[in-house]
Design a protein around this motif. Structure first.
Motif, short mmCIF file in Angstrom:
data_model
loop_
_atom_site.label_atom_id
_atom_site.label_comp_id
_atom_site.label_asym_id
_atom_site.label_seq_id
_atom_site.Cartn_x
_atom_site.Cartn_y
_atom_site.Cartn_z
N ALA A 145 20.09 79.68 -82.57
CA ALA A 145 18.69 79.26 -82.67
C ALA A 145 17.74 80.45 -82.63
CB ALA A 145 18.36 78.28 -81.55
N ALA A 146 18.07 81.47 -81.83
CA ALA A 146 17.18 82.61 -81.64
C ALA A 146 16.94 83.38 -82.93
CB ALA A 146 17.73 83.53 -80.57
N HIS A 147 17.90 83.33 -83.85
CA HIS A 147 17.77 84.08 -85.10
C HIS A 147 17.75 83.16 -86.33
CE1 HIS A 147 19.46 87.02 -82.18
NE2 HIS A 147 18.55 87.78 -82.73
N VAL A 203 9.93 70.12 -85.34
CA VAL A 203 11.34 70.42 -85.60
C VAL A 203 11.85 71.44 -84.58
CG1 VAL A 203 13.04 71.05 -87.32
CG2 VAL A 203 10.86 70.07 -88.05
N GLU A 204 12.91 71.06 -83.85
CA GLU A 204 13.54 71.96 -82.88
C GLU A 204 14.93 72.36 -83.37
OE1 GLU A 204 10.25 70.21 -81.20
OE2 GLU A 204 12.02 68.99 -81.61
N PHE A 205 15.19 73.66 -83.40
CA PHE A 205 16.51 74.20 -83.71
C PHE A 205 17.11 74.68 -82.39
CE2 PHE A 205 13.95 74.66 -87.54
CZ PHE A 205 14.75 74.01 -88.47
N VAL A 206 18.30 74.18 -82.05
CA VAL A 206 18.83 74.32 -80.69
C VAL A 206 20.26 74.85 -80.72
CG1 VAL A 206 19.33 73.08 -78.55
CG2 VAL A 206 17.38 72.38 -79.97
N THR A 207 20.53 75.76 -79.77
CA THR A 207 21.90 76.20 -79.49
C THR A 207 22.18 75.93 -78.02
OG1 THR A 207 21.79 77.95 -81.16
CG2 THR A 207 23.51 78.13 -79.49
N VAL A 208 23.20 75.12 -77.74
CA VAL A 208 23.56 74.81 -76.36
C VAL A 208 24.48 75.91 -75.85
CG1 VAL A 208 24.70 73.16 -74.83
CG2 VAL A 208 23.32 72.34 -76.77
N LYS A 209 24.03 76.57 -74.76
CA LYS A 209 24.81 77.67 -74.18
C LYS A 209 25.78 77.18 -73.11
CE LYS A 209 23.54 81.29 -75.40
NZ LYS A 209 23.80 82.07 -76.64
N SER A 210 25.36 76.15 -72.40
CA SER A 210 26.18 75.54 -71.35
C SER A 210 25.57 74.18 -71.06
CB SER A 210 26.18 76.40 -70.08
OG SER A 210 24.98 76.24 -69.37
N PRO A 211 26.23 73.34 -70.24
CA PRO A 211 25.62 72.04 -69.91
C PRO A 211 24.29 72.14 -69.17
CG PRO A 211 27.97 72.01 -69.45
CD PRO A 211 27.63 73.44 -69.74
N GLN A 212 23.96 73.34 -68.68
CA GLN A 212 22.70 73.51 -67.94
C GLN A 212 21.73 74.47 -68.63
OE1 GLN A 212 25.72 74.55 -66.24
NE2 GLN A 212 26.17 72.46 -65.61
N ARG A 249 14.18 76.97 -80.61
CA ARG A 249 13.06 77.50 -81.37
C ARG A 249 12.40 76.33 -82.08
NH1 ARG A 249 14.35 80.72 -78.40
NH2 ARG A 249 14.72 82.96 -78.65
N VAL A 250 11.07 76.42 -82.24
CA VAL A 250 10.34 75.23 -82.69
C VAL A 250 9.40 75.55 -83.83
CG1 VAL A 250 8.55 75.58 -80.94
CG2 VAL A 250 8.88 73.31 -81.93
N TRP A 251 9.34 74.60 -84.77
CA TRP A 251 8.29 74.56 -85.79
C TRP A 251 7.43 73.36 -85.45
CZ3 TRP A 251 6.85 77.66 -89.88
CH2 TRP A 251 5.88 77.13 -90.72
N GLU A 252 6.19 73.61 -85.03
CA GLU A 252 5.34 72.52 -84.56
C GLU A 252 4.52 71.93 -85.70
OE1 GLU A 252 3.49 72.14 -80.81
OE2 GLU A 252 4.13 74.14 -80.18
N LYS A 306 11.10 81.05 -77.04
CA LYS A 306 10.75 82.43 -77.33
C LYS A 306 9.78 82.98 -76.30
CE LYS A 306 9.75 85.45 -81.22
NZ LYS A 306 9.43 85.52 -82.68
N GLY A 307 8.90 82.12 -75.76
CA GLY A 307 7.92 82.56 -74.79
C GLY A 307 8.36 82.50 -73.34
N GLY A 308 9.53 81.94 -73.07
CA GLY A 308 10.01 81.83 -71.69
C GLY A 308 10.79 80.54 -71.47
#
Length: 289
Positions: free
Chosen positions: A173-175, A197-206, A211-214, A249-251
């Motif tokens: 998602a970051a790239h 639209v949200e593009f998401v990568t799950v790193k772990s269950p927590q 990244r978002v296109w609003e 991206k902002g935190g």
């Protein structure tokens, strides 16, 4: 007209208080003021208005002049503003903010030395029925539903948090090429009122990256309702637990989907950047320091 520039994890707003109702011409004013070259620069123009249902009402005009039903980062900024500008008693650590998409939302403040350092917002229950999000897909839940744009296939999960979201899982998602696919998906015929639209990568269950296109604003550094929709979608798809950190991206935002009341809770910061004054003799002519 006095204004305050604020942001929630880089999702930034021009905040105006003191009006009795949404002014005529607010849409045109938002387009002008949110311009990052010829205006103040922001993702949206936010008015804090009187409310009959809550402590105050929030109205959000996107940078393209359209109105948003709801915005999690803006709610946190508004709550911070209300408290720090003395619009409620200093003893109040719980507020309600009315939105047009999600009704009156309960807000809890963490205050240190008179300053709000964190805001926890009850974002309400997620809406999952396809036609209520809305999409044109008439299902109780729209999970991993195919969508095609310019010959590329995606699978999306639809969630509304008072505004519509399309959550798509990607490898990185970051790239991800947000600028190519975000605007095309926003106006896809499956979404009659456009969509975030949200593009998401799950790193772990927590933990997950998003990244978002609003809708109405384009790429932003953060989206509170989008982070909430991302957690809900991830739980429904068996990818995460019911509470997790969503990294934007902002935190980071900490999101919880409470099983007892089915409400989603969002915790994160809000910051004031600067104050200013606009000269508006009938229309905006210039911006003063």
């Amino acid at each position: 007209m006095n204004f305050t520039k604020m942001h929630g994890l880089g999702n930034d707003f021009i905040v105006v208080a003191g009006e009795k109702e949404l002014p005529a011409g607010a849409s045109e004013l938002a387009v002008r003021l949110c311009d990052r070259y010829f205006g103040i620069g922001a993702d949206g123009l936010v008015y804090i208005l009187p409310s009959e249902k809550a402590d105050y009402k929030m109205r959000i005009i996107n940078s393209d002049g359209s109105e948003s039903e709801q915005c999690g980062n803006a709610v946190r900024c508004v709550a911070k503003y209300i408290y720090e500008y003395g619009m409620v008693e200093a003893s109040r650590k719980e507020l309600t903010v009315e939105t047009i998409g999600a009704g009156a939302q309960k807000v809890q403040l963490t205050v240190e030395s008179g300053r709000v350092t964190a805001v926890r917002v009850d974002m309400g229950e997620p809406i999952l029925r396809g036609t209520e999000v809305p999409t044109t897909v008439d299902l109780d839940q729209v999970l991993n539903h195919p969508i095609e744009v310019d010959g590329r296939q995606f699978q999306f999960t639809a969630v509304s948090m008072g505004n519509p979201h399309c959550v798509i899982y990607v490898d990185d998602a970051a790239h991800f090429d947000l600028g190519t696919w975000g605007p095309k998906l926003e106006v896809h015929p499956l979404f009659p009122r456009r969509v975030n639209v949200e593009f998401v990568t799950v790193k772990s269950p927590q933990a997950m990256d998003m990244r978002v296109w609003e809708r109405g604003a384009g790429p932003t550094l953060a989206c509170g309702t989008g982070a909430c929709a991302t957690l809900v979608a991830s739980v429904l798809n068996g990818k995460s637990e019911r509470s997790a950190t969503v990294s934007l991206k902002g935190g980071d935002l900490f999101i919880e989907w409470n099983e007892a009341d089915n409400h989603v809770y969002m915790t994160g910061p809000a910051e004031q950047v600067f104050e200013g004054q606009l000269s508006l003799p009938g229309r905006t002519r210039r911006i003063q320091d």
